[in-house]
Design a protein around this motif. Structure first.
Motif, PDB file in Angstrom:
ATOM      1  N   MET A  75       0.593   7.106  -6.718  1.00  8.34           N
ATOM      2  CA  MET A  75      -0.534   7.885  -6.587  1.00  8.34           C
ATOM      3  C   MET A  75      -0.296   9.316  -6.508  1.00  8.34           C
ATOM      4  O   MET A  75      -0.395  10.274  -7.109  1.00  8.34           O
ATOM      5  N   MET A  76       0.726   9.591  -5.488  1.00  9.48           N
ATOM      6  CA  MET A  76       1.328  10.897  -5.122  1.00  9.48           C
ATOM      7  C   MET A  76       2.111  11.533  -6.046  1.00  9.48           C
ATOM      8  O   MET A  76       2.113  12.714  -6.524  1.00  9.48           O
ATOM      9  N   LYS A  77       2.729  10.517  -6.861  1.00  8.73           N
ATOM     10  CA  LYS A  77       3.734  11.074  -7.903  1.00  8.73           C
ATOM     11  C   LYS A  77       2.628  11.374  -9.238  1.00  8.73           C
ATOM     12  O   LYS A  77       2.800  12.354  -9.948  1.00  8.73           O
ATOM     13  N   PHE A  78       1.534  10.765  -9.304  1.00  6.79           N
ATOM     14  CA  PHE A  78       0.596  10.888 -10.270  1.00  6.79           C
ATOM     15  C   PHE A  78      -0.188  12.400 -10.219  1.00  6.79           C
ATOM     16  O   PHE A  78      -0.218  13.223 -10.920  1.00  6.79           O
ATOM     17  N   ILE A  79      -0.487  12.718  -8.900  1.00  3.57           N
ATOM     18  CA  ILE A  79      -0.861  13.914  -8.395  1.00  3.57           C
ATOM     19  C   ILE A  79       0.043  15.164  -8.814  1.00  3.57           C
ATOM     20  O   ILE A  79      -0.108  16.260  -9.063  1.00  3.57           O
ATOM     21  N   GLU A  80       1.525  14.814  -8.415  1.00  3.50           N
ATOM     22  CA  GLU A  80       2.476  15.836  -8.679  1.00  3.50           C
ATOM     23  C   GLU A  80       2.314  16.311 -10.200  1.00  3.50           C
ATOM     24  O   GLU A  80       2.459  17.288 -10.494  1.00  3.50           O
ATOM     25  N   LEU A  81       2.406  15.036 -11.063  1.00  4.44           N
ATOM     26  CA  LEU A  81       2.179  15.246 -12.555  1.00  4.44           C
ATOM     27  C   LEU A  81       1.018  16.064 -13.002  1.00  4.44           C
ATOM     28  O   LEU A  81       1.142  17.003 -13.856  1.00  4.44           O
TER      29      LEU A  81
ATOM     30  N   CYS B  25      -6.769   7.269   0.814  1.00  7.33           N
ATOM     31  CA  CYS B  25      -7.470   5.965   1.205  1.00  7.33           C
ATOM     32  C   CYS B  25      -6.944   4.563   1.003  1.00  7.33           C
ATOM     33  O   CYS B  25      -7.359   3.875   1.510  1.00  7.33           O
ATOM     34  N   ILE B  26      -5.827   4.749   0.190  1.00  7.26           N
ATOM     35  CA  ILE B  26      -4.968   3.527  -0.147  1.00  7.26           C
ATOM     36  C   ILE B  26      -4.524   2.478   0.954  1.00  7.26           C
ATOM     37  O   ILE B  26      -5.046   1.414   0.904  1.00  7.26           O
ATOM     38  N   ASP B  27      -4.294   3.133   1.881  1.00  9.08           N
ATOM     39  CA  ASP B  27      -3.854   2.462   3.166  1.00  9.08           C
ATOM     40  C   ASP B  27      -4.864   1.982   4.085  1.00  9.08           C
ATOM     41  O   ASP B  27      -4.757   1.684   5.586  1.00  9.08           O
ATOM     42  N   LYS B  28      -6.147   2.464   4.015  1.00  7.44           N
ATOM     43  CA  LYS B  28      -7.341   2.422   4.834  1.00  7.44           C
ATOM     44  C   LYS B  28      -8.309   1.645   4.360  1.00  7.44           C
ATOM     45  O   LYS B  28      -9.562   1.953   4.385  1.00  7.44           O
ATOM     46  N   ILE B  29      -8.038   0.467   3.945  1.00 10.49           N
ATOM     47  CA  ILE B  29      -9.030  -0.633   3.344  1.00 10.49           C
ATOM     48  C   ILE B  29      -8.985  -1.873   4.108  1.00 10.49           C
ATOM     49  O   ILE B  29      -9.079  -2.721   3.537  1.00 10.49           O
TER      50      ILE B  29
ATOM     51  N   VAL C 174       0.908  -1.202   0.090  1.00 13.08           N
ATOM     52  CA  VAL C 174      -0.022   0.038   0.033  1.00 13.08           C
ATOM     53  C   VAL C 174       0.836   1.125  -0.101  1.00 13.08           C
ATOM     54  O   VAL C 174       0.447   2.215  -0.744  1.00 13.08           O
ATOM     55  N   GLN C 175       2.124   1.305   0.901  1.00 11.99           N
ATOM     56  CA  GLN C 175       3.066   2.470   0.698  1.00 11.99           C
ATOM     57  C   GLN C 175       3.313   2.672  -0.764  1.00 11.99           C
ATOM     58  O   GLN C 175       3.612   3.903  -0.979  1.00 11.99           O
ATOM     59  N   THR C 176       3.624   1.656  -1.529  1.00 11.87           N
ATOM     60  CA  THR C 176       4.281   1.893  -2.586  1.00 11.87           C
ATOM     61  C   THR C 176       3.114   2.196  -3.870  1.00 11.87           C
ATOM     62  O   THR C 176       3.280   3.343  -4.443  1.00 11.87           O
TER      63      THR C 176
END
Length: 149
Positions: free
Chosen positions: A91-97, A138-142, A84-86
């Motif tokens: 996803m955070m890199k996608f948001i940055e782009l 939300c990725i690590d909250k499933i 989940v951390q990866t």
């Protein structure tokens, strides 16, 4: 100076619109590919009636290739087996782009939809980036637990 977002003038957006490069082809298995059919349609800016690009109408075979590619990618674990951390980091890199390229994405949206550039910028900079940020968080909250909101 008449600006859209305190950085770029309307005139600059108009210049960018004239030189916009459109790559409208199926993106399958990590690369742009030719469609299985040669038939195209013309995309026109509804606000100006200006031709934007010609694109393939697509084919069910294109969809089948994309679905098969996605199934292979899921089954081989390149995403589904990631921790989940990866996933969150990706996803955070996608948001940055998304944020880095917001002006060009908004310009494409504005030209294709005929909407004002300010509305398209709001869609990308606020709505899309915030929704993507929420999804990444939300990725690590499933684990099946629901927190009060």
């Amino acid at each position: 100076m008449n600006t859209v977002n305190n950085k770029i003038s309307y005139g600059e957006y108009q210049k960018r619109a004239k030189t916009m490069q459109w790559n409208i082809r199926p993106f399958i298995n990590g690369q742009y590919q030719s469609s299985m059919v040669d038939t195209t349609y013309s995309a026109v800016n509804p606000a100006t009636s200006q031709l934007l690009y010609h694109a393939s109408i697509g084919h069910t075979g294109d969809v089948d290739r994309a679905v098969c590619s996605a199934r292979v990618a899921f089954d081989d674990g390149r995403w589904s087996a990631l921790g989940v951390q990866t996933r969150r980091h990706i996803m955070m890199k996608f948001i940055e782009l998304l944020k880095k390229n917001a002006e060009n994405i908004a310009l494409m949206d504005s030209l294709e939809m005929g909407k004002p550039i300010t509305a398209a910028l709001w869609d990308v900079q606020i709505m899309a980036s915030h929704f993507a940020q929420f999804s990444a968080e939300c990725i690590d909250k499933i684990q099946g637990q629901v927190a009060n909101t």
